[in-house]
Write an enzyme that holds these catalytic residues in place. Structure first.
Site, mmCIF file in Angstrom:
data_model
loop_
_atom_site.group_PDB
_atom_site.id
_atom_site.type_symbol
_atom_site.label_atom_id
_atom_site.label_comp_id
_atom_site.label_asym_id
_atom_site.label_seq_id
_atom_site.Cartn_x
_atom_site.Cartn_y
_atom_site.Cartn_z
ATOM 1 N N TYR A 141 0.935 -1.337 -0.068
ATOM 2 C CA TYR A 141 -0.207 0.070 -0.127
ATOM 3 C C TYR A 141 1.170 1.347 -0.123
ATOM 4 O O TYR A 141 1.292 1.713 1.141
ATOM 5 C CB TYR A 141 -0.958 -0.053 1.109
ATOM 6 C CG TYR A 141 -2.035 0.819 1.270
ATOM 7 C CD1 TYR A 141 -2.136 1.964 0.330
ATOM 8 C CD2 TYR A 141 -2.933 0.905 2.511
ATOM 9 C CE1 TYR A 141 -3.282 3.051 0.522
ATOM 10 C CE2 TYR A 141 -3.858 2.028 2.570
ATOM 11 C CZ TYR A 141 -4.071 2.926 1.527
ATOM 12 O OH TYR A 141 -5.024 3.869 1.748
ATOM 13 N N LYS A 169 -1.401 -1.315 -3.833
ATOM 14 C CA LYS A 169 -2.551 -0.496 -4.015
ATOM 15 C C LYS A 169 -1.879 1.080 -4.177
ATOM 16 O O LYS A 169 -1.139 1.325 -3.273
ATOM 17 C CB LYS A 169 -3.376 -0.564 -2.668
ATOM 18 C CG LYS A 169 -4.354 0.635 -2.730
ATOM 19 C CD LYS A 169 -5.307 0.354 -1.409
ATOM 20 C CE LYS A 169 -6.446 1.535 -1.368
ATOM 21 N NZ LYS A 169 -7.165 1.774 -0.065
#
Length: 315
Positions: A141, A169
């Site tokens: 992330y 992400k």
């Protein structure tokens, strides 16, 4: 001719699901089950739990594991479950990874360590230790606006060599850097920015982890479906039509968690309050969000009438 993408390890249309709470602020597992079922029924093939939108900083380790178990029970194998386990403490994150695996998660969302701002070699070591802690695949992330630390493209390329680091992400707002990593690795890139759903998908991304999908999962899915069918102009129209709601939910002064819960509550769907230090949206904000949502939904309903536009199937 339909366009093709590499296989997405956690599906294409993922929702960064809110964590429902009761009116008293306790974890609402029944609400989580009902919301998860609705999201999957309306087009999400993956659910990301305990991320930013899921208020992970204010939920306990026990609550995080209970949430995974409840959602797994609700959706079975119909959708992938990616559990957020990232913290600023490597050892703590590794333990959360093992607990998520025991609870039934399919993958792990691991954010860059925040506050301490480690250098890139330490960032790499952090992710490697967590990847080694369980048998689950990782989605890195990258959100430097919140963590203060970027996963630099060269670091990402090196991390891609780990067999369990499979996805990203991406909230770095760096199109050049993203394309550099896409060109040199097999990492599956999911945009975490709803305004980029179509753009990132068009350059070879795997899909999205969407906050807006909490309220309009079928709309987010339809953008990807239209692009896959080769209807690229239709995909663009769908993305642009959703922009007023995306802007209201994601680019206003309120966090996406607050706006998503405000809309879900207005629609009598599971959500409940946010936990401090977040605060609920004010009445005017909530009413404006609902107005924009209703306009998007009514316009979509009109376009589905016979002879009006082209309807894109939502599976």
């Amino acid at each position: 001719m339909p366009l093709s993408h590499a296989p997405a390890p956690f599906g294409r249309a993922l929702c960064a699901m809110v964590t429902p709470f009761t009116a008293e602020g306790a974890l609402d597992l029944d609400g989580a089950r009902r919301l998860a079922e609705r999201l999957v029924d309306r087009g999400c093939d993956g659910l990301v739990l305990s991320g930013t939108t899921g208020e992970s900083p204010t939920t306990s380790d026990t609550e995080k594991a209970a949430l995974v178990r409840a959602v797994r029970e609700a959706v079975g194998t119909r959708a992938a479950i990616v559990a957020g386990v990232g913290t600023s403490d490597t050892a703590h994150s590794a333990e959360l990874a093992r607990e998520a695996e025991r609870a039934g998660a399919d993958g792990l969302l691991v954010v860059t360590p925040y506050y301490s701002r480690p250098p890139q070699d330490a960032v790499r070591a952090h992710f490697t230790e967590i990847a080694d802690a369980s048998g689950l695949p990782l989605m890195l992330y990258d959100i430097p606006g919140r963590t203060g630390t970027r996963i630099e493209p060269e670091t990402m390329i090196r991390l891609a060599a780990h067999p369990r680091i499979v996805a990203v992400k991406d909230c770095a707002y760096d199109l050049l850097g993203t394309q550099k990593v896409l060109a040199r690795t097999d990492l599956a890139y999911y945009t975490g920015c709803d305004e980029q759903v179509l753009a990132w998908y068009a350059i070879g991304g795997a899909g999205c982890v969407s906050t807006v999908a909490n309220v309009v999962p079928e709309r987010i899915r339809s953008i990807l479906d239209a692009f896959d069918a080769g209807a690229t102009a239709q995909a663009a129209r769908l993305q642009l039509a959703a922009m007023p709601l995306i802007e209201a939910m994601m680019a206003a002064d309120l966090p996406g968690t607050v706006t998503a819960k405000a809309l879900l509550n207005a629609l009598s769907l599971p959500a409940g309050p946010v936990r401090p230090p977040l605060r609920a949206a004010g009445r005017e904000n909530a009413e404006e969000l609902l107005r924009i949502y209703e306009h998007l939904v009514s316009a979509a309903e009109f376009s589905r009438r016979p002879g009006v536009g082209t309807r894109t199937a939502v599976r």
